[in-house]
Scaffold this motif. Structure first.
Motif, short mmCIF file in Angstrom:
data_model
loop_
_atom_site.label_atom_id
_atom_site.label_comp_id
_atom_site.label_asym_id
_atom_site.label_seq_id
_atom_site.Cartn_x
_atom_site.Cartn_y
_atom_site.Cartn_z
N HIS A 127 30.67 24.04 4.09
CA HIS A 127 31.43 23.61 2.90
C HIS A 127 33.17 24.01 3.10
N SER A 128 33.29 25.02 3.74
CA SER A 128 34.75 25.32 4.04
C SER A 128 35.26 24.35 4.80
N ARG A 129 34.88 23.72 5.69
CA ARG A 129 35.18 22.68 6.66
C ARG A 129 35.67 21.50 6.01
N LEU A 130 34.66 21.11 5.05
CA LEU A 130 34.78 19.70 4.14
C LEU A 130 36.00 20.17 3.33
N ILE A 131 36.02 21.23 2.69
CA ILE A 131 37.11 21.50 1.65
C ILE A 131 38.60 21.42 2.53
N LEU A 132 38.41 21.87 3.69
CA LEU A 132 39.60 21.98 4.50
C LEU A 132 40.08 20.47 4.71
N ASP A 133 39.20 19.55 5.05
CA ASP A 133 39.28 18.23 5.31
C ASP A 133 39.79 17.61 4.20
N SER A 134 39.79 18.08 3.00
CA SER A 134 40.35 17.37 1.83
C SER A 134 41.57 18.06 1.26
N LEU A 135 41.85 19.04 1.78
CA LEU A 135 43.16 19.66 1.38
C LEU A 135 44.19 19.04 2.05
N GLY A 136 45.45 19.07 1.62
CA GLY A 136 46.72 18.72 2.41
C GLY A 136 47.23 19.69 3.14
N PRO A 137 48.57 19.69 3.61
CA PRO A 137 49.11 20.78 4.61
C PRO A 137 49.42 22.06 3.55
N ASP A 138 49.74 21.91 2.34
CA ASP A 138 50.07 22.99 1.20
C ASP A 138 48.87 23.45 0.63
N GLY A 139 47.57 23.07 1.11
CA GLY A 139 46.30 23.47 0.43
C GLY A 139 46.03 24.67 0.84
N GLN A 140 45.45 25.78 0.37
CA GLN A 140 44.93 27.01 0.96
C GLN A 140 43.49 27.07 0.42
N LEU A 141 42.69 27.87 1.35
CA LEU A 141 41.31 28.10 1.24
C LEU A 141 41.06 29.71 1.59
N LEU A 142 40.53 30.41 0.62
CA LEU A 142 40.07 31.75 0.94
C LEU A 142 38.42 31.93 1.05
N GLY A 143 38.08 32.48 2.21
CA GLY A 143 36.35 32.60 2.32
C GLY A 143 36.26 34.06 2.38
N PHE A 144 35.06 34.29 1.63
CA PHE A 144 34.29 35.51 1.53
C PHE A 144 33.14 35.60 2.39
N ASP A 145 32.63 36.74 2.96
CA ASP A 145 31.19 36.72 3.12
C ASP A 145 31.03 38.19 3.84
N LYS A 146 29.71 38.71 3.28
CA LYS A 146 29.57 40.24 3.59
C LYS A 146 28.94 40.28 5.12
N ASP A 147 28.56 38.96 5.74
CA ASP A 147 27.88 39.07 7.02
C ASP A 147 28.84 38.97 8.17
N PRO A 148 28.68 40.27 9.11
CA PRO A 148 29.99 40.19 10.42
C PRO A 148 29.74 39.06 11.35
N LEU A 149 28.58 38.30 11.46
CA LEU A 149 28.60 37.00 12.29
C LEU A 149 29.24 35.77 11.50
N ALA A 150 29.20 35.84 10.09
CA ALA A 150 29.81 34.77 9.17
C ALA A 150 31.25 35.06 9.47
#
Ligand SMILES: C[S@@+](CC[C@H](N)C(=O)[O-])C[C@H]1O[C@@H](n2cnc3c(N)ncnc32)[C@H](O)[C@@H]1O
Length: 313
Positions: free
Chosen positions: A37-60
């Motif tokens: 999902h994050s990659r597709l959100i980034l594809d839709s964002l312009g240069p000034d957009g921001q995305l913050l991701g969370f996960d508990k899992d070390p491999l994620a």
């Protein structure tokens, strides 16, 4: 632990459409996983957009850090989305976030990698923690919990009819030898289950209950939904994908409660409704399920339900 296992993102286009991504907006992916999902959100964002991701899992998080190194608009933190508003406050994002996505539960890599201890099919150490550096493993908990407590977890979180019988069998067996492996526990649960459901491993429900308990999944969800309300801006979207009825019930009730407001607590003839009693959310569309094509390509999408709401105040 092995990072080679793949995750097929569920409701990929539908969830990102549900967020109604604006080029310059700020977004949160509360369950980064492998970043579909994050990659597709980034594809839709312009240069000034921001995305913050969370996960508990070390491999994620390892996958997230690699993505962050390539894309300056993205940052990832190893933290529960239950703490989303605290993280947002530190980053000066409180009340400023345009959309939050929660794609709940476990990822395919967590289930498929036997060393994570989630699987009753592939034998591994009985762990089940999304973040193995925190809390107690399933083996540690099973070794010390009371029979009543084990039965409660199987019943409440696994919706297992034979929870009491299974808990009795677990406690009897652990007196002789502690449980260390998933296959060992699955075997004892299978023998204790008198009525196998067609097409379902007899240990499925008890394993689900244990996993939800060990990772405090429902408590995190309740805290995460409240935190999302504080973190979204007015007009911001909340998109949640659930994978079983316990999760979906919490999401549905949360969204309905805020969409309804508290006007019914006021006297009927009040000329002006105080703001604090007005609805805080607007429901967007109906619950969304996987299409036939997605179900064919990814059977794990079978149980997915997605709900979308927009913050009004
Ligand atoms: C279904 S997967 C998400 C997959 C992701 N959307 C993708 O496309 O790759 C769920 C992920 O959420 C993580 N997770 C579950 N509960 C969490 C919580 N309370 N806080 C942070 N991460 C959580 C799990 O570790 C897992 O990686």
């Amino acid at each position: 632990m092995n990072s080679d296992f793949r995750h097929i993102t569920v409701l990929l286009d539908e969830a990102v459409e549900g967020l109604a991504v604006r080029a310059g907006g700020r977004y949160i992916d509360g369950t980064f996983g492998r970043g579909g999902h994050s990659r597709l959100i980034l594809d839709s964002l312009g240069p000034d957009g921001q995305l913050l991701g969370f996960d508990k899992d070390p491999l994620a998080i390892a996958t997230g850090k690699a993505l962050a190194a390539e894309d300056g608009r993205f940052v990832v933190v190893q933290r529960s989305f239950a703490e989303l508003s605290a993280e947002a406050a530190v980053r000066d994002l409180s009340g400023k976030v345009s959309g939050i996505l929660l794609d709940l539960g476990v990822s395919s890599p967590q289930l498929d990698d036997a060393t994570r201890g989630f699987s009753f099919l592939n034998d591994g150490p009985l762990d089940m923690r999304m973040d193995p550096s925190r809390g107690v493993s399933a083996a540690q908990w099973i070794a010390s919990a009371s029979e009543e407590e084990i039965a409660r977890v199987f019943k409440e979180y696994g919706e297992e009819r034979f929870a009491k019988r299974m808990a009795r069998a677990v406690v009897a067996r652990r007196a002789e030898q502690p449980f260390e492996r998933t296959a060992d526990l699955a075997q004892v649960l299978t023998v204790a289950n008198p009525a196998w459901e067609k097409g379902k491993n007899p240990a499925t429900r008890a394993f689900q209950g244990l996993r939800i308990y060990i990772n405090n999944e429902l408590g995190d969800l309740e805290a995460g939904l409240d935190a999302a309300m504080e973190t979204l801006e007015v007009g911001g979207r909340l998109v949640v994908i659930s994978f079983h009825s316990l999760e979906d019930r919490i999401v549905k009730q949360f969204m309905r409660k805020h969409a309804k407001g508290e006007q019914d607590k006021l006297p009927r003839d009040l000329p002006i409704i105080p703001k604090a009693f007005e609805p805080r959310l607007k429901l967007i569309g109906k619950p969304v399920f996987a299409s036939e094509a997605e179900l064919k390509a990814n059977p794990r999408s079978r149980s997915a339900v997605m709900r979308i709401a927009e913050k009004l105040r």
